[in-house]
Design an enzyme around this catalytic site. Structure first.
Site: not given
Length: 316
Positions: A36-37, A103-105, A108, A172, A189
């Site tokens: 999802d991007h 938590t995403g990047e 995006n 983490g 991953t």
């Protein structure tokens, strides 16, 4: 171990993703991941269709279970909207849908100009977002006034009989511990046994652990490595840069420091079935229950044929 295929929204058009889903089912894969991007990582990947439209279309072309790998329900899309999208997806897929979240990047999530929060704040937002989603899935009208989100008189009318599981991504220690505490499963991953162990010891118990890796199918390993470096040089970008860089242009700048051999090490290149089996075995030894392989480049049908004829039969 369940073997699935990873649909890369960053690299393929919606029509290609649907064709890959059909091909994966025919080849004998047992499930799908889909990314999802809003942006691709670098312009060479070149795509980024809206994942929820694609997920709806997937329900009409195959019957494989689908997991988002992963959706960020905190900034770009409000968790109340993600709750509705995931509920509809679960209905369309007749229960064969898992909401994978993380938590995403910034790549995006920064698109409205909001400040990109620090890691601890993003984890706090994710935990509250999951709480909102689950509350809405219980039915009835919801009023939520939390630290990060407000929901007023919201009700989701189209819901599956059973709410979809929520799997949580983590790399983490803090994110893995959150996944163990609130997740119905774990997404990663990296074939890292320590990560799986931390998830299980943090409350994950015997819940499912999904892992994924990338491949570049080609006639030779060298050609596959060339394709991987051309399309995914960001695979060699280290540390927290993948979470904080805001645009494909910045990833391209960072990737100028990445050597081709670094990307090659991150991919299974070529068409040697033993190389694919060795990577799958790494995930099995690390304790994963499911593993998903993504192809980069134009030769995805070759990867399907390889798995249908040589990889999956040897696993089974």
């Amino acid at each position: 171990m369940k073997i699935g295929y990873f649909l890369s929204s960053e690299e393929y058009t919606p029509a290609e993703l649907l064709a890959q889903a059909r091909g994966a089912e025919q080849a004998g894969f047992e499930a799908l991941w889909i990314s999802d991007h809003y942006h691709p990582w670098v312009d060479a990947q070149g795509q980024s269709p809206f994942v929820w439209s694609t997920i709806g279309a997937l329900s009409q072309v195959c019957r494989l279970p689908v997991t988002t790998a992963v959706t960020c329900p905190t900034m770009r899309i409000h968790p109340a909207v993600i709750a509705q999208a995931a509920a509809t997806s679960a209905v369309l897929h007749e229960g064969r849908f898992v909401l994978g979240v993380g938590t995403g990047e910034a790549l995006n999530e920064h698109i409205f100009g909001d400040a990109w929060p620090q890691t601890d704040v993003r984890l706090e937002m994710l935990e509250e977002a999951v709480e909102v989603i689950r509350e809405l899935w219980r039915g009835g009208f919801v009023n939520h006034h939390g630290k990060h989100y407000t929901v007023e008189h919201a009700r989701i009318y189209t819901r599956p009989d059973t709410p979809p599981p929520i799997y949580v991504s983590g790399f983490g220690p803090k994110s893995i511990e959150l996944a163990g505490r609130i997740g119905d499963g774990y997404v990663s991953t990296m074939p890292d046994a320590g990560m799986v162990r931390r998830f299980r010891e943090s409350g994950g118990g015997d819940k499912p652990c999904q892992g994924g890796f990338k491949a570049a199918y080609a006639d030779t390993a060298d050609e596959g490595a060339r394709i991987a470096y051309e399309r995914w040089p960001n695979a060699g970008v280290p540390g927290e840069l993948s979470q904080v860089l805001p645009s494909p242009r910045h990833f391209e700048q960072a990737a100028e420091l990445v050597r081709p051999e670094q990307v090659r090490e991150a991919f299974v290149c070529g068409r040697n079935p033993d190389a694919h089996l060795a990577m799958i075995d790494e995930y099995a030894k690390a304790g994963f229950d499911e593993v998903y392989v993504a192809n980069t480049g134009p030769h995805w049908q070759g990867l399907f044929d390889l798995y249908r004829l040589e990889v999956l039969p040897r696993l089974r």
